[in-house]
Every structure is written in C-alpha cells, then in structure tokens.
Design an enzyme around this catalytic site. Structure first.
Site, mmCIF file in Angstrom:
data_model
loop_
_atom_site.group_PDB
_atom_site.id
_atom_site.type_symbol
_atom_site.label_atom_id
_atom_site.label_comp_id
_atom_site.label_asym_id
_atom_site.label_seq_id
_atom_site.Cartn_x
_atom_site.Cartn_y
_atom_site.Cartn_z
ATOM 1 N N CYS A 84 0.806 -1.221 0.000
ATOM 2 C CA CYS A 84 0.000 0.000 0.000
ATOM 3 C C CYS A 84 0.841 1.274 0.000
ATOM 4 O O CYS A 84 0.320 2.358 -0.277
ATOM 5 C CB CYS A 84 -0.958 -0.009 1.184
ATOM 6 S SG CYS A 84 -2.065 -1.447 1.200
ATOM 7 N N ASN A 101 -10.130 -0.177 -0.171
ATOM 8 C CA ASN A 101 -8.676 -0.111 -0.143
ATOM 9 C C ASN A 101 -8.151 -0.744 -1.428
ATOM 10 O O ASN A 101 -8.255 -1.956 -1.617
ATOM 11 C CB ASN A 101 -8.170 -0.861 1.098
ATOM 12 C CG ASN A 101 -6.660 -0.851 1.227
ATOM 13 O OD1 ASN A 101 -5.942 -0.540 0.286
ATOM 14 N ND2 ASN A 101 -6.172 -1.219 2.402
ATOM 15 N N HIS A 127 -3.170 7.122 1.824
ATOM 16 C CA HIS A 127 -3.599 5.805 1.386
ATOM 17 C C HIS A 127 -4.978 5.546 1.963
ATOM 18 O O HIS A 127 -5.230 5.752 3.142
ATOM 19 C CB HIS A 127 -2.601 4.752 1.879
ATOM 20 C CG HIS A 127 -3.116 3.351 1.805
ATOM 21 N ND1 HIS A 127 -3.686 2.838 0.661
ATOM 22 C CD2 HIS A 127 -3.157 2.365 2.732
ATOM 23 C CE1 HIS A 127 -4.058 1.584 0.889
ATOM 24 N NE2 HIS A 127 -3.750 1.273 2.140
#
Length: 341
Positions: free
Chosen positions: A135, A298, A268
């Site tokens: 990520c 996500n 993020h």
C-alpha cells in the site's frame, strides 16, 4: 531507509539551474462492476459468510468497491489510467522515457507489469520496472521517479499504481474481504525548473511482516502455503497511525514547513479511522483530507493516485496548492511525499 532529495544542478549556457520533478497530469481507472455493500453482503451470505453494511461502514467507512472481471489484469487497468494521465499532461506515449508501476498483484511472475503496460502503450526502449511495497508502493515509486528525474536520467516518467486485490482475498474472512477493491491510478511526472516534489521519506521494518501479508509461495508449478491476504487489524491500525504521523513530520521538517501549510492530505485509502486518526494528529480537519475509501475501498498501491486523480478532476485540488501524500502497507512499509501542485 530514509530518503531526502536535493535538486542537482544542470547547465544551460553555462548557468547552473536545478532540476525538479512536477506532476503534469493524473489519471485513474476503475473496473465497471461496482459492488455496493448491500450487493456484496448478499453475495457473501450465499457463501455462508455473515456480515452487514452497517458493520462494514462503522469499522471502515467503506460503502462500495469495484472488482475486475476474471480476464482483466493489473496491466489492463494500469494502461487505462496511464492513457488518462498522458492526455491530461498533453503528451503521447512516445514522450515517456521511464515507467514505474507499483503493484502487489502483478499479471505474472515476470516480466514486470510495467513492461506489459509499456508494450500495450506501444512504448519502446525506456526503462520499465515494478516496485513492490504494497500500500506504500505508489509513494515509493513516485520517490524513485523523482530521484531519477532530478539526476537527469529521465525527463518524463509514467508512475502507476495498479491492483487486482480481489484475486488474493479470502472471501470466507469477513474481516479482510470487505476492505479491498481493484483499480489503477497514474501520474505523468516531468522535469521542470519549478519545484514540484518538495521532499520525501521512505521507511520499512520487516519485523512487522507477519501482521499484514499474503504468505503463499510458488514452487515447482504449485502454490505453497496460503495465497490469500492475512491481517492483524488492531496491530496494523496502531502501527499505521503512529508511523504516518511520524513520517509526515519528517517530510514537513525536511521542507521547513508546518502542518498548517498543507492544503490537502491525500492518504492511502485504507480505513476511514486510520485516515482521520492521522489527520487528527496533524491537527488537520477532516474537510482537508481527500477521501475516496467510501466508494473505492482499499485499492492498495492504486489508492493514492486514484484519490489524487479524483480530487484533481473534481476541482478539489487546484494548481498552487500543497499536498501531502502518505501511505503505509505490508512489509511493514511507510512513506510520504510533499508536493507543490
């Protein structure tokens, strides 16, 4: 590892001038199939997994996500995001002399997803490689591209985050499968005489590798171990908020700035609680946090460029504003980039 860049000097007519890297265009792409929480919850129930939309929203802030069709790959998504970024930058694929793709879900073991994107765009000869920092991947990739541009090794880079995380989810584990989605985002980064990327910091600590991982391995034509994502949610949350606050201050200190100079935090898009916790530590109101996790989930390395492109195209982010991009992911990796947009 930490990273800080000082602009090198180039010469033109005997006069030294620094080289900087600026974002010239952004792009993004989401698979057409959107799964609302209600649709996803109903599908999971058919598999014997019980959850609810309220449970998902309360713990994550996620209301929907996009999943790619089985024949769609990370490079397919990355190409579409790249074409948008190229159009926004007013350039052609042939103008690109560096391609970096951040992904944890590559099309194949090798060649890299970046090379496959290069092929599909009809680009020949320039360096193309993947960055794997989960990520945090886009922050890592952007920092590498910035360094190569500042060093004079590239003039115009295509930096991509592309993921099909749906391929590595355990749909019997409601604590993880509700979190993720598929997508891609991209930016064109160009050499400039005006500062764009102001400062960056990258870090990793492998001692936390077990709290967020996909432990499967490929050997002898077989998958060994479990090839689906595993996460200790509480441990990730505590570490994420701490390191994101820390790295944000590192980058601001390197630039000689304070948190109140940030126009937009572009984090993020992991979890609304992590994002709001980070903003709170920086004393930034939630109204200055670019948020797309509610509609995208996500998307790992794609989440920051997806959120950035959404904010740019909606008119939220405007030229002249200061942006703080930051990510944290499995590894454990984390990093931040301060940008004058």
């Amino acid at each position: 590892m930490s990273s800080r860049h000082e602009a090198p000097a180039s010469t033109s007519g005997g006069v030294a001038s620094p080289i900087y890297a600026r974002i010239a265009g952004t792009g993004s792409h989401l698979p057409p199939k959107r799964w609302s929480n209600d649709e996803f919850v109903a599908w999971l129930a058919e598999r014997g997994v019980q959850t609810s939309s309220d449970w998902i929203v309360d713990r994550t802030g996620i209301e929907a996500r996009h999943f790619a069709d089985p024949d769609v790959t990370s490079s397919d998504l990355g190409v579409q995001a790249s074409l948008q970024a190229l159009a926004a930058a007013g350039c052609q694929p042939a103008d690109i002399d560096l391609i970096i793709c951040a992904t944890s879900t590559p099309d194949m073991v090798f060649p890299s997803t970046a090379c496959l994107i290069q092929k599909k765009l009809g680009i020949h000869g320039c360096p193309a490689f993947d960055v794997q920092a989960v990520c945090s991947g886009f922050v890592y990739a952007l920092t590498v591209a910035d360094a190569l541009i500042r060093a004079g090794s590239a003039r115009r880079a295509l930096v991509i985050g592309a993921e099909v995380f749906s391929r590595i989810l355990d749909f019997n584990d409601r604590t993880t499968c509700v979190l993720f989605g598929d997508g891609a985002g991209a930016v064109v980064l160009e050499a400039s005489d005006r500062p764009g990327i102001v400062a960056s910091r990258l870090h990793a600590d492998g001692q936390y590798s077990d709290i967020l991982c996909t432990p499967g391995a490929f050997r002898g034509g077989e998958v060994l171990g479990d090839p689906t994502l595993k996460m200790d949610g509480q441990a990730v949350f505590k570490l994420a908020v701490h390191v994101l606050d820390q790295v944000a201050h590192e980058v601001l200190d390197a630039a000689g700035r304070t948190p109140d100079s940030i126009d937009w935090l572009v984090p993020h898009q992991a979890n609304i609680r992590i994002m709001q916790g980070t903003a709170r530590k920086l004393k930034l109101p939630n109204s200055r946090v670019v948020t797309t996790v509610d509609q995208h989930g996500n998307t790992s390395a794609a989440s920051i460029p997806l959120a950035l492109d959404h904010a740019v195209r909606s008119g939220t982010v405007k030229p002249g504003q200061s942006l703080l991009l930051e990510g944290v992911g499995g590894g454990f990796t984390w990093g931040a980039v301060l940008i004058d947009y």
